[in-house]
Motif scaffolding. Sequence first.
Motif, PDB file in Angstrom:
ATOM      1  N   MET A  32       0.833  -1.178   0.000  1.00 31.42           N
ATOM      2  CA  MET A  32       0.000   0.000   0.000  1.00 31.42           C
ATOM      3  C   MET A  32       0.884   1.250   0.000  1.00 31.42           C
ATOM      4  N   GLN A  33       0.516   2.227  -0.811  1.00 28.67           N
ATOM      5  CA  GLN A  33       1.278   3.467  -0.921  1.00 28.67           C
ATOM      6  C   GLN A  33       1.173   4.277   0.377  1.00 28.67           C
ATOM      7  N   PRO A  34       2.301   4.813   0.871  1.00 32.18           N
ATOM      8  CA  PRO A  34       2.221   5.624   2.091  1.00 32.18           C
ATOM      9  C   PRO A  34       1.425   6.904   1.848  1.00 32.18           C
ATOM     10  N   LYS A  35       0.776   7.370   2.910  1.00 31.77           N
ATOM     11  CA  LYS A  35       0.057   8.638   2.852  1.00 31.77           C
ATOM     12  C   LYS A  35       1.027   9.763   3.141  1.00 31.77           C
ATOM     13  N   VAL A  36       0.755  10.904   2.554  1.00 29.97           N
ATOM     14  CA  VAL A  36       1.479  12.130   2.856  1.00 29.97           C
ATOM     15  C   VAL A  36       0.451  13.097   3.417  1.00 29.97           C
ATOM     16  N   VAL A  37       0.626  13.487   4.667  1.00 29.05           N
ATOM     17  CA  VAL A  37      -0.276  14.457   5.285  1.00 29.05           C
ATOM     18  C   VAL A  37       0.487  15.760   5.410  1.00 29.05           C
ATOM     19  N   SER A  38      -0.093  16.793   4.850  1.00 32.83           N
ATOM     20  CA  SER A  38       0.523  18.111   4.911  1.00 32.83           C
ATOM     21  C   SER A  38      -0.300  18.989   5.838  1.00 32.83           C
ATOM     22  N   VAL A  39       0.269  19.323   6.994  1.00 30.12           N
ATOM     23  CA  VAL A  39      -0.336  20.334   7.860  1.00 30.12           C
ATOM     24  C   VAL A  39       0.158  21.639   7.267  1.00 30.12           C
ATOM     25  N   ALA A  40      -0.666  22.195   6.392  1.00 34.99           N
ATOM     26  CA  ALA A  40      -0.174  23.138   5.399  1.00 34.99           C
ATOM     27  C   ALA A  40      -0.478  24.593   5.698  1.00 34.99           C
ATOM     28  N   SER A  41       0.520  25.407   5.425  1.00 32.72           N
ATOM     29  CA  SER A  41       0.294  26.831   5.296  1.00 32.72           C
ATOM     30  C   SER A  41      -0.294  27.049   3.904  1.00 32.72           C
ATOM     31  N   ILE A  42      -1.384  27.781   3.851  1.00 29.28           N
ATOM     32  CA  ILE A  42      -2.058  28.053   2.587  1.00 29.28           C
ATOM     33  C   ILE A  42      -2.163  29.570   2.465  1.00 29.28           C
ATOM     34  N   ASN A  43      -1.487  30.118   1.470  1.00 22.92           N
ATOM     35  CA  ASN A  43      -1.407  31.564   1.312  1.00 22.92           C
ATOM     36  C   ASN A  43      -1.853  32.013  -0.063  1.00 22.92           C
ATOM     37  N   ILE A  44      -2.140  33.291  -0.141  1.00 25.44           N
ATOM     38  CA  ILE A  44      -2.228  33.996  -1.410  1.00 25.44           C
ATOM     39  C   ILE A  44      -0.923  34.759  -1.525  1.00 25.44           C
ATOM     40  N   ASP A  45      -0.132  34.425  -2.543  1.00 16.80           N
ATOM     41  CA  ASP A  45       1.156  35.090  -2.749  1.00 16.80           C
ATOM     42  C   ASP A  45       0.963  36.312  -3.629  1.00 16.80           C
ATOM     43  N   GLU A  46       1.537  37.429  -3.210  1.00 16.38           N
ATOM     44  CA  GLU A  46       1.549  38.651  -4.009  1.00 16.38           C
ATOM     45  C   GLU A  46       3.008  38.974  -4.291  1.00 16.38           C
ATOM     46  N   VAL A  47       3.420  38.785  -5.536  1.00 18.60           N
ATOM     47  CA  VAL A  47       4.819  38.959  -5.927  1.00 18.60           C
ATOM     48  C   VAL A  47       4.959  40.289  -6.663  1.00 18.60           C
ATOM     49  N   TYR A  48       5.783  41.164  -6.111  1.00 27.22           N
ATOM     50  CA  TYR A  48       6.025  42.482  -6.689  1.00 27.22           C
ATOM     51  C   TYR A  48       7.421  42.523  -7.289  1.00 27.22           C
ATOM     52  N   ALA A 101      -4.557  16.539  -4.758  1.00 23.60           N
ATOM     53  CA  ALA A 101      -4.516  16.391  -3.297  1.00 23.60           C
ATOM     54  C   ALA A 101      -5.930  16.408  -2.727  1.00 23.60           C
ATOM     55  N   ASP A 102      -6.135  15.677  -1.647  1.00 19.10           N
ATOM     56  CA  ASP A 102      -7.406  15.665  -0.930  1.00 19.10           C
ATOM     57  C   ASP A 102      -7.434  16.894  -0.016  1.00 19.10           C
ATOM     58  N   VAL A 103      -8.423  17.766  -0.203  1.00 18.72           N
ATOM     59  CA  VAL A 103      -8.512  19.009   0.577  1.00 18.72           C
ATOM     60  C   VAL A 103      -9.702  18.991   1.532  1.00 18.72           C
ATOM     61  N   SER A 104     -10.202  17.803   1.857  1.00 18.87           N
ATOM     62  CA  SER A 104     -11.382  17.714   2.720  1.00 18.87           C
ATOM     63  C   SER A 104     -11.104  18.201   4.145  1.00 18.87           C
ATOM     64  N   LEU A 105      -9.828  18.286   4.532  1.00 19.47           N
ATOM     65  CA  LEU A 105      -9.481  18.783   5.863  1.00 19.47           C
ATOM     66  C   LEU A 105      -9.038  20.247   5.852  1.00 19.47           C
ATOM     67  N   VAL A 106      -9.326  20.953   4.762  1.00 20.94           N
ATOM     68  CA  VAL A 106      -9.068  22.395   4.700  1.00 20.94           C
ATOM     69  C   VAL A 106     -10.350  23.100   5.117  1.00 20.94           C
ATOM     70  N   ALA A 107     -10.304  23.750   6.272  1.00 28.28           N
ATOM     71  CA  ALA A 107     -11.478  24.443   6.812  1.00 28.28           C
ATOM     72  C   ALA A 107     -11.513  25.881   6.313  1.00 28.28           C
ATOM     73  N   ALA A 120      -4.312  19.396   5.391  1.00 34.60           N
ATOM     74  CA  ALA A 120      -5.050  19.964   6.513  1.00 34.60           C
ATOM     75  C   ALA A 120      -4.597  21.405   6.664  1.00 34.60           C
ATOM     76  N   GLY A 121      -5.544  22.315   6.765  1.00 34.15           N
ATOM     77  CA  GLY A 121      -5.189  23.718   6.924  1.00 34.15           C
ATOM     78  C   GLY A 121      -6.436  24.552   7.076  1.00 34.15           C
ATOM     79  N   LYS A 122      -6.242  25.856   7.139  1.00 36.44           N
ATOM     80  CA  LYS A 122      -7.365  26.776   7.266  1.00 36.44           C
ATOM     81  C   LYS A 122      -7.160  27.956   6.336  1.00 36.44           C
ATOM     82  N   ILE A 123      -8.261  28.377   5.730  1.00 32.22           N
ATOM     83  CA  ILE A 123      -8.271  29.528   4.835  1.00 32.22           C
ATOM     84  C   ILE A 123      -9.480  30.389   5.171  1.00 32.22           C
TER      85      ILE A 123
END
Length: 194
Positions: free
Chosen positions: A1-17, A78-84, A59-62
């Motif tokens: 069985m393939q290992p799971k990768v869980v990302s407790v992720a920072s989720i940002n909107i990047d503004e590049v100047y 990616a599965d985003v069901s844990l992004v609140a 997993a994250g929050k936005i």
Amino acid sequence: MQPKVVSVASINIDEVYRVPHVVQPGETVSSTGLQRSAGGKGANASVAAARAGAQVYVAGKIGSDGLWVRDVIASAGADVSLVAVLADTPTGRAVIQVDPRGENAIFLFPGANHRLTADDVRQALAQCGPGDWLLLTNETTGVAEAIGHARRCGMQVLWNPTPMPADLVSSGLPLDLPDVLVLNEGELLALARQ
């Protein structure tokens, strides 16, 4: 069985100047360009892992302003069901200055990234075990809890401790527990001096 990768992720909107040079204290410069994109080190790592074929759970929050960023992550597989989605807090932001040589300076507004709790972490890691991976950065709350819980479950941990505290060694963060520590050149030099 393939290992799971869980990302407790920072989720940002990047503004590049695009700037002629990185702004100095007290200075005002005009930008020659602006690009807005999905970002956050955790979100970027999640997308890369999913595109490489890994089974990724994010997993994250936005805020409601970041729904499109969640869609970008999902479109990579990616599965985003844990992004609140929080009604009262905006999505995190990264404001990035880039000069003509490609040098950059970044500051973060954490937004919803700093609303992750120990319960969120436990829920994200509930179905994980030996052989699975945890990916995380210091752009979120719950870092120490996530690393400790993952290790107790037998998971492998890849940690990018950015933004790095001034004294990472004495910060109380579990520097000895990750299997992989990701640092850029400046962070590595700073850590070596501690």
